[in-house]
Every structure is written in structure tokens, then in C-alpha cells.
Design a protein around this motif. Sequence first.
Motif, PDB file in Angstrom:
ATOM      1  N   HIS A  97       0.814  -1.204   0.000  1.00 28.38           N
ATOM      2  CA  HIS A  97       0.000   0.000   0.000  1.00 28.38           C
ATOM      3  C   HIS A  97       0.861   1.273   0.000  1.00 28.38           C
ATOM      4  N   ILE A  98       2.148   1.154   0.300  1.00 29.15           N
ATOM      5  CA  ILE A  98       3.035   2.318   0.308  1.00 29.15           C
ATOM      6  C   ILE A  98       3.520   2.579  -1.119  1.00 29.15           C
ATOM      7  N   ILE A  99       3.163   3.736  -1.637  1.00 29.56           N
ATOM      8  CA  ILE A  99       3.552   4.137  -2.985  1.00 29.56           C
ATOM      9  C   ILE A  99       4.825   4.982  -2.930  1.00 29.56           C
ATOM     10  N   LYS A 100       4.889   5.876  -1.949  1.00 31.25           N
ATOM     11  CA  LYS A 100       6.044   6.763  -1.817  1.00 31.25           C
ATOM     12  C   LYS A 100       6.273   7.073  -0.342  1.00 31.25           C
ATOM     13  N   SER A 101       7.499   6.876   0.119  1.00 33.08           N
ATOM     14  CA  SER A 101       7.891   7.218   1.495  1.00 33.08           C
ATOM     15  C   SER A 101       8.001   8.735   1.627  1.00 33.08           C
ATOM     16  N   PRO A 102       8.083   9.256   2.861  1.00 31.77           N
ATOM     17  CA  PRO A 102       8.174  10.707   3.033  1.00 31.77           C
ATOM     18  C   PRO A 102       9.333  11.315   2.245  1.00 31.77           C
ATOM     19  N   ASN A 103       9.003  12.348   1.474  1.00 32.68           N
ATOM     20  CA  ASN A 103       9.997  13.121   0.727  1.00 32.68           C
ATOM     21  C   ASN A 103       9.393  14.463   0.368  1.00 32.68           C
ATOM     22  N   LEU A 104      10.213  15.346  -0.130  1.00 30.01           N
ATOM     23  CA  LEU A 104       9.734  16.672  -0.522  1.00 30.01           C
ATOM     24  C   LEU A 104       9.176  16.614  -1.940  1.00 30.01           C
ATOM     25  N   ASN A 105       8.006  17.223  -2.133  1.00 26.76           N
ATOM     26  CA  ASN A 105       7.445  17.299  -3.483  1.00 26.76           C
ATOM     27  C   ASN A 105       7.997  18.539  -4.185  1.00 26.76           C
ATOM     28  N   GLU A 106       7.540  18.780  -5.410  1.00 30.34           N
ATOM     29  CA  GLU A 106       8.056  19.904  -6.192  1.00 30.34           C
ATOM     30  C   GLU A 106       7.761  21.264  -5.565  1.00 30.34           C
ATOM     31  N   SER A 107       6.795  21.333  -4.655  1.00 20.94           N
ATOM     32  CA  SER A 107       6.478  22.585  -3.956  1.00 20.94           C
ATOM     33  C   SER A 107       7.242  22.720  -2.645  1.00 20.94           C
ATOM     34  N   GLY A 108       8.089  21.732  -2.334  1.00 21.23           N
ATOM     35  CA  GLY A 108       8.858  21.775  -1.098  1.00 21.23           C
ATOM     36  C   GLY A 108       8.097  21.296   0.120  1.00 21.23           C
ATOM     37  N   GLU A 109       6.958  20.642  -0.096  1.00 24.76           N
ATOM     38  CA  GLU A 109       6.167  20.114   1.017  1.00 24.76           C
ATOM     39  C   GLU A 109       6.537  18.654   1.255  1.00 24.76           C
ATOM     40  N   LEU A 110       6.682  18.291   2.521  1.00 26.55           N
ATOM     41  CA  LEU A 110       6.964  16.912   2.881  1.00 26.55           C
ATOM     42  C   LEU A 110       5.667  16.114   2.761  1.00 26.55           C
ATOM     43  N   HIS A 111       5.730  14.984   2.076  1.00 23.22           N
ATOM     44  CA  HIS A 111       4.529  14.173   1.899  1.00 23.22           C
ATOM     45  C   HIS A 111       4.905  12.704   1.710  1.00 23.22           C
ATOM     46  N   PHE A 112       3.906  11.822   1.882  1.00 20.01           N
ATOM     47  CA  PHE A 112       4.039  10.419   1.508  1.00 20.01           C
ATOM     48  C   PHE A 112       2.731   9.979   0.877  1.00 20.01           C
ATOM     49  N   VAL A 113       2.785   8.873   0.130  1.00 16.54           N
ATOM     50  CA  VAL A 113       1.632   8.452  -0.662  1.00 16.54           C
ATOM     51  C   VAL A 113       1.330   6.977  -0.414  1.00 16.54           C
ATOM     52  N   SER A 115      -1.883   3.777  -1.208  1.00 16.17           N
ATOM     53  CA  SER A 115      -2.982   3.390  -2.071  1.00 16.17           C
ATOM     54  C   SER A 115      -3.847   2.401  -1.311  1.00 16.17           C
ATOM     55  N   ASP A 116      -5.166   2.626  -1.326  1.00 15.21           N
ATOM     56  CA  ASP A 116      -6.043   1.665  -0.664  1.00 15.21           C
ATOM     57  C   ASP A 116      -6.260   0.472  -1.595  1.00 15.21           C
ATOM     58  N   PRO A 117      -6.942  -0.582  -1.140  1.00 18.36           N
ATOM     59  CA  PRO A 117      -7.094  -1.785  -1.958  1.00 18.36           C
ATOM     60  C   PRO A 117      -7.786  -1.569  -3.304  1.00 18.36           C
ATOM     61  N   ASP A 118      -8.555  -0.478  -3.461  1.00 15.64           N
ATOM     62  CA  ASP A 118      -9.234  -0.203  -4.723  1.00 15.64           C
ATOM     63  C   ASP A 118      -8.454   0.757  -5.607  1.00 15.64           C
ATOM     64  N   GLY A 119      -7.263   1.149  -5.185  1.00 18.05           N
ATOM     65  CA  GLY A 119      -6.454   2.040  -5.995  1.00 18.05           C
ATOM     66  C   GLY A 119      -6.674   3.510  -5.716  1.00 18.05           C
ATOM     67  N   THR A 120      -7.458   3.847  -4.698  1.00 17.33           N
ATOM     68  CA  THR A 120      -7.610   5.250  -4.317  1.00 17.33           C
ATOM     69  C   THR A 120      -6.283   5.714  -3.742  1.00 17.33           C
ATOM     70  N   THR A 121      -5.758   6.800  -4.264  1.00 18.82           N
ATOM     71  CA  THR A 121      -4.485   7.332  -3.806  1.00 18.82           C
ATOM     72  C   THR A 121      -4.722   8.282  -2.639  1.00 18.82           C
ATOM     73  N   LEU A 122      -3.958   8.092  -1.559  1.00 17.54           N
ATOM     74  CA  LEU A 122      -4.023   8.979  -0.402  1.00 17.54           C
ATOM     75  C   LEU A 122      -2.675   9.664  -0.270  1.00 17.54           C
ATOM     76  N   VAL A 123      -2.678  10.992  -0.382  1.00 14.61           N
ATOM     77  CA  VAL A 123      -1.462  11.785  -0.254  1.00 14.61           C
ATOM     78  C   VAL A 123      -1.520  12.488   1.092  1.00 14.61           C
ATOM     79  N   PHE A 124      -0.565  12.191   1.955  1.00 13.95           N
ATOM     80  CA  PHE A 124      -0.472  12.798   3.283  1.00 13.95           C
ATOM     81  C   PHE A 124       0.522  13.951   3.182  1.00 13.95           C
ATOM     82  N   ASN A 125       0.021  15.195   3.212  1.00 13.93           N
ATOM     83  CA  ASN A 125       0.838  16.394   3.047  1.00 13.93           C
ATOM     84  C   ASN A 125       1.101  17.062   4.388  1.00 13.93           C
ATOM     85  N   GLU A 126       2.374  17.328   4.660  1.00 13.82           N
ATOM     86  CA  GLU A 126       2.725  18.135   5.825  1.00 13.82           C
ATOM     87  C   GLU A 126       2.835  19.569   5.317  1.00 13.82           C
TER      88      GLU A 126
END
Length: 131
Positions: A97-113, A115-126
Motif C-alpha cells: 500500500h506504500i507508494i512513496k515514502s516521506p519526501n519533498l514534493n516539487e512545492s517543497g512540502e513533505l509528503h508520503f503516498v 494506495s487503498d485496496p481499490d487504488g484510491t491514492t491517499l497523499v499525506f501532506n505536511e
Amino acid sequence: MMDRFDYLDITPADFNKTLAFYRDLLCWQVLTDEMAANSSRKVMLSGGGIRILLRGFKTVGPHATPSTERSRRSGLTLHLDIHDAHKRFAQIPSGEHIIKSPNLNESGELHFVLSDPDGTTLVFNELRQRS
């Protein structure tokens, strides 16, 4: 007039697997769990500032719904604002279910990604204060 988010309604391909993802893996609280006369099940969960309603329908017989035969990819992306991405990510068990571990996105925000079992993407933005 201001529109505010109420809840997200999801009809998962595998109800029990998706329920376990939100309830057990993300530790979201079950607010209601109802069974209807037509054998459908509705579970409302809360992650704090967001609620989702999972709808499970009978998948065989005359009351089967077309939504039970849909693709596993929902095309939906849910963005959540969290205070500490590293701390929240540490609470998530490892797995596919882990698509991306915590890292900085192009806007400089820390986030991780995830996916639930149906493919819904959840982006956790700090979300941080911008200067």
C-alpha cells in the motif's frame, strides 16, 4: 456561502479489505456500521478531520450492483493535511500500500503516498508555513 467538505463515499471492490485498510492500517475510527435489508453494508469512518463512507453491496443474485464489477482503479486522489509526516508514516505498517515514502514534493512540502485496496491514492501532506 461557504462549501465545506462533509465526507467521501467509496464503493470498494473488496469491502472487507478496504475496511481493514482504513480501520486497521490507518487506525481510523468506525463511527457507524449498518446493515440494510438489501444486504448492503455502510461503514462511516473518521481519520480526525475527514470522514469516509464505505458502501458494500450484495455482489451476486438479482440485487447485484454494477459498481461491484468496476475496475480496481478508482482514479480518485485524496489529499490529507497532517502535522508531522515522518511521525504519521512511522505508524503505517510496511506493505504494498506504500507508494512513496516521506519526501519533498516539487512545492517543497513533505509528503508520503499510499494506495487503498481499490487504488484510491491517499497523499499525506505536511503543509508548512510559506515565507
